[in-house]
Motif scaffolding. Structure first.
Motif, PDB file in Angstrom:
ATOM      1  N   PHE A   1       0.824  -1.204   0.000  1.00 16.23           N
ATOM      2  CA  PHE A   1       0.000   0.000   0.000  1.00 16.23           C
ATOM      3  C   PHE A   1       0.862   1.260   0.000  1.00 16.23           C
ATOM      4  O   PHE A   1       1.866   1.341   0.701  1.00 16.23           O
ATOM      5  CB  PHE A   1      -0.919   0.014   1.227  1.00 16.23           C
ATOM      6  N   SER A   2       0.443   2.227  -0.795  1.00 17.19           N
ATOM      7  CA  SER A   2       1.119   3.529  -0.810  1.00 17.19           C
ATOM      8  C   SER A   2       0.149   4.565  -1.353  1.00 17.19           C
ATOM      9  O   SER A   2      -0.730   4.245  -2.157  1.00 17.19           O
ATOM     10  CB  SER A   2       2.374   3.487  -1.688  1.00 17.19           C
ATOM     11  N   VAL A   3       0.303   5.799  -0.899  1.00 17.60           N
ATOM     12  CA  VAL A   3      -0.557   6.876  -1.389  1.00 17.60           C
ATOM     13  C   VAL A   3      -0.354   7.069  -2.881  1.00 17.60           C
ATOM     14  O   VAL A   3      -1.314   7.237  -3.644  1.00 17.60           O
ATOM     15  CB  VAL A   3      -0.247   8.186  -0.635  1.00 17.60           C
ATOM     16  N   VAL A   4       0.887   7.007  -3.322  1.00 14.89           N
ATOM     17  CA  VAL A   4       1.188   7.170  -4.742  1.00 14.89           C
ATOM     18  C   VAL A   4       0.523   6.061  -5.553  1.00 14.89           C
ATOM     19  O   VAL A   4      -0.043   6.304  -6.623  1.00 14.89           O
ATOM     20  CB  VAL A   4       2.710   7.160  -4.983  1.00 14.89           C
ATOM     21  N   GLY A   5       0.551   4.830  -5.018  1.00 19.56           N
ATOM     22  CA  GLY A   5      -0.055   3.715  -5.720  1.00 19.56           C
ATOM     23  C   GLY A   5      -1.552   3.877  -5.876  1.00 19.56           C
ATOM     24  O   GLY A   5      -2.115   3.594  -6.933  1.00 19.56           O
ATOM     25  N   VAL A   6      -2.209   4.344  -4.807  1.00  9.52           N
ATOM     26  CA  VAL A   6      -3.658   4.547  -4.867  1.00  9.52           C
ATOM     27  C   VAL A   6      -3.995   5.632  -5.875  1.00  9.52           C
ATOM     28  O   VAL A   6      -4.921   5.502  -6.684  1.00  9.52           O
ATOM     29  CB  VAL A   6      -4.205   4.920  -3.472  1.00  9.52           C
ATOM     30  N   ILE A   7      -3.243   6.741  -5.853  1.00 10.24           N
ATOM     31  CA  ILE A   7      -3.508   7.852  -6.765  1.00 10.24           C
ATOM     32  C   ILE A   7      -3.253   7.462  -8.214  1.00 10.24           C
ATOM     33  O   ILE A   7      -4.028   7.798  -9.116  1.00 10.24           O
ATOM     34  CB  ILE A   7      -2.641   9.073  -6.380  1.00 10.24           C
ATOM     35  N   SER A   8      -2.179   6.709  -8.434  1.00  7.66           N
ATOM     36  CA  SER A   8      -1.806   6.336  -9.800  1.00  7.66           C
ATOM     37  C   SER A   8      -2.617   5.159 -10.326  1.00  7.66           C
ATOM     38  O   SER A   8      -2.597   4.871 -11.520  1.00  7.66           O
ATOM     39  CB  SER A   8      -0.318   5.984  -9.858  1.00  7.66           C
ATOM     40  N   GLY A   9      -3.342   4.483  -9.430  1.00  9.48           N
ATOM     41  CA  GLY A   9      -4.101   3.313  -9.855  1.00  9.48           C
ATOM     42  C   GLY A   9      -3.239   2.092 -10.074  1.00  9.48           C
ATOM     43  O   GLY A   9      -3.640   1.165 -10.769  1.00  9.48           O
ATOM     44  N   ARG A  10      -2.060   2.063  -9.435  1.00  8.43           N
ATOM     45  CA  ARG A  10      -1.163   0.921  -9.583  1.00  8.43           C
ATOM     46  C   ARG A  10      -0.718   0.462  -8.201  1.00  8.43           C
ATOM     47  O   ARG A  10       0.008   1.169  -7.495  1.00  8.43           O
ATOM     48  CB  ARG A  10       0.054   1.285 -10.434  1.00  8.43           C
ATOM     49  N   LEU A  11      -1.203  -0.712  -7.801  1.00  9.88           N
ATOM     50  CA  LEU A  11      -0.829  -1.293  -6.516  1.00  9.88           C
ATOM     51  C   LEU A  11      -0.310  -2.711  -6.760  1.00  9.88           C
ATOM     52  O   LEU A  11      -1.059  -3.685  -6.676  1.00  9.88           O
ATOM     53  CB  LEU A  11      -2.040  -1.324  -5.569  1.00  9.88           C
ATOM     54  N   PRO A  12       0.965  -2.840  -7.087  1.00 12.57           N
ATOM     55  CA  PRO A  12       1.508  -4.169  -7.373  1.00 12.57           C
ATOM     56  C   PRO A  12       1.573  -5.034  -6.122  1.00 12.57           C
ATOM     57  O   PRO A  12       1.752  -4.546  -5.012  1.00 12.57           O
ATOM     58  CB  PRO A  12       2.911  -3.865  -7.913  1.00 12.57           C
ATOM     59  N   ASP A  13       1.413  -6.347  -6.314  1.00 11.28           N
ATOM     60  CA  ASP A  13       1.526  -7.280  -5.209  1.00 11.28           C
ATOM     61  C   ASP A  13       2.937  -7.238  -4.624  1.00 11.28           C
ATOM     62  O   ASP A  13       3.921  -7.045  -5.347  1.00 11.28           O
ATOM     63  CB  ASP A  13       1.267  -8.711  -5.685  1.00 11.28           C
ATOM     64  N   SER A  14       3.026  -7.470  -3.332  1.00  7.17           N
ATOM     65  CA  SER A  14       4.342  -7.702  -2.746  1.00  7.17           C
ATOM     66  C   SER A  14       4.906  -8.972  -3.384  1.00  7.17           C
ATOM     67  O   SER A  14       4.164  -9.957  -3.580  1.00  7.17           O
ATOM     68  CB  SER A  14       4.229  -7.893  -1.233  1.00  7.17           C
ATOM     69  N   PRO A  15       6.181  -9.010  -3.701  1.00  9.12           N
ATOM     70  CA  PRO A  15       6.752 -10.190  -4.362  1.00  9.12           C
ATOM     71  C   PRO A  15       6.820 -11.423  -3.475  1.00  9.12           C
ATOM     72  O   PRO A  15       7.053 -12.523  -3.966  1.00  9.12           O
ATOM     73  CB  PRO A  15       8.152  -9.722  -4.766  1.00  9.12           C
ATOM     74  N   ILE A  16       6.605 -11.265  -2.164  1.00 10.49           N
ATOM     75  CA  ILE A  16       6.771 -12.413  -1.269  1.00 10.49           C
ATOM     76  C   ILE A  16       5.758 -13.520  -1.565  1.00 10.49           C
ATOM     77  O   ILE A  16       6.036 -14.693  -1.322  1.00 10.49           O
ATOM     78  CB  ILE A  16       6.691 -12.013   0.211  1.00 10.49           C
ATOM     79  N   TYR A  17       4.599 -13.159  -2.114  1.00 10.92           N
ATOM     80  CA  TYR A  17       3.571 -14.168  -2.365  1.00 10.92           C
ATOM     81  C   TYR A  17       3.960 -15.075  -3.521  1.00 10.92           C
ATOM     82  O   TYR A  17       3.834 -16.301  -3.432  1.00 10.92           O
ATOM     83  CB  TYR A  17       2.220 -13.488  -2.609  1.00 10.92           C
ATOM     84  N   ALA A  18       4.424 -14.490  -4.612  1.00  5.09           N
ATOM     85  CA  ALA A  18       4.879 -15.295  -5.740  1.00  5.09           C
ATOM     86  C   ALA A  18       6.111 -16.114  -5.352  1.00  5.09           C
ATOM     87  O   ALA A  18       6.252 -17.273  -5.760  1.00  5.09           O
ATOM     88  CB  ALA A  18       5.199 -14.401  -6.932  1.00  5.09           C
ATOM     89  N   GLU A  19       6.992 -15.515  -4.566  1.00  8.65           N
ATOM     90  CA  GLU A  19       8.192 -16.233  -4.120  1.00  8.65           C
ATOM     91  C   GLU A  19       7.804 -17.447  -3.279  1.00  8.65           C
ATOM     92  O   GLU A  19       8.294 -18.559  -3.505  1.00  8.65           O
ATOM     93  CB  GLU A  19       9.087 -15.303  -3.302  1.00  8.65           C
ATOM     94  N   LEU A  20       6.917 -17.221  -2.305  1.00 16.47           N
ATOM     95  CA  LEU A  20       6.506 -18.311  -1.418  1.00 16.47           C
ATOM     96  C   LEU A  20       5.762 -19.392  -2.194  1.00 16.47           C
ATOM     97  O   LEU A  20       5.961 -20.591  -1.961  1.00 16.47           O
ATOM     98  CB  LEU A  20       5.628 -17.762  -0.298  1.00 16.47           C
TER      99      LEU A  20
END
Length: 219
Positions: free
Chosen positions: A146-165
């Motif tokens: 989560f980030s303010v910039v991400g919400v404003i820009s409409g881009r909230l990428p997943d944390s990479p830990i999920y794909a890694e795990l």
């Protein structure tokens, strides 16, 4: 006949390319599963997003998933919960509910509290181990950073830990779903919670992915 150094280099590069392709999310999740019959118990284990904060009772994603699948979906979401704290309640929750499948949605509050992602990943790994020890199948729901910039820009990428795990533990992971919902102002109640429509989209996305791998057969 021996190959020239150039040929050997080409074969090495090809082997590396095939390895990268095999590790891509779509390939990692291609394993087919036996379908869970109607009436099966599914545990939705998570935080306020699993609980349904931001919508009315019955509009949360576990309720929506139950209505569309015929499964008995138990909502074990606790608002404010972290992966660290959830690790301490997973064993008892499994013993009480005895699910065939567990959907794990955790990590958002850890990220908001600025816990190291490596620590969150370790907590999730231990939760996964407890679920597998119980005999249940497990599916991860990736959570964005989560980030303010991400919400404003409409881009909230997943944390990479999920794909890694998922790659390390050979798990199904549902990616790029929650972040996409939370990046859409029409689908969220606030910057970190979906609204009723967002939870419906979340349930549909989860159902589609479970259907794709064979766990869910549409009625």
């Amino acid at each position: 006949m021996s190959r020239s150094p150039r040929h050997r280099k080409t074969w090495v590069l090809l082997a590396r390319l095939l390895l990268v392709i095999a590790l891509l999310p779509g390939c990692r999740q291609s394993t087919r599963h036996a379908p869970l019959p109607e009436g099966s118990t599914v545990l939705a284990f998570g935080d306020s997003i699993t609980w349904g904060t931001g919508a009315e009772p019955g509009e949360d994603y576990p309720s929506r998933l139950a209505a569309g699948s015929g499964w008995r979906v138990v909502n074990a979401g606790i608002p404010g919960d972290t992966a660290e704290r959830a690790r301490g309640r997973i064993a008892e929750t499994l013993a009480v509910t005895r699910p065939a499948l567990v959907l794990v949605e955790l990590g958002g509050n850890d990220f908001l509290g600025r816990r190291p992602e490596a620590a969150v990943k370790d907590d999730l790994r231990q939760i996964v181990a407890a679920i597998r020890q119980s005999g249940a199948q497990v599916v991860l729901i990736a959570v964005p950073r989560f980030s303010v910039v991400g919400v404003i820009s409409g881009r909230l990428p997943d944390s990479p830990i999920y794909a890694e795990l998922a790659g390390e533990e050979k798990l199904l992971v549902i990616e790029a779903l929650l972040g996409k919902i939370l990046a859409d102002a029409e689908l969220r109640a606030d910057p970190i919670h979906p609204n009723a429509l967002g939870y419906r989209k979340m349930a549909e996305g989860i159902a589609n992915e479970l259907g794709r791998v064979g766990l869910l057969v549409r009625r």
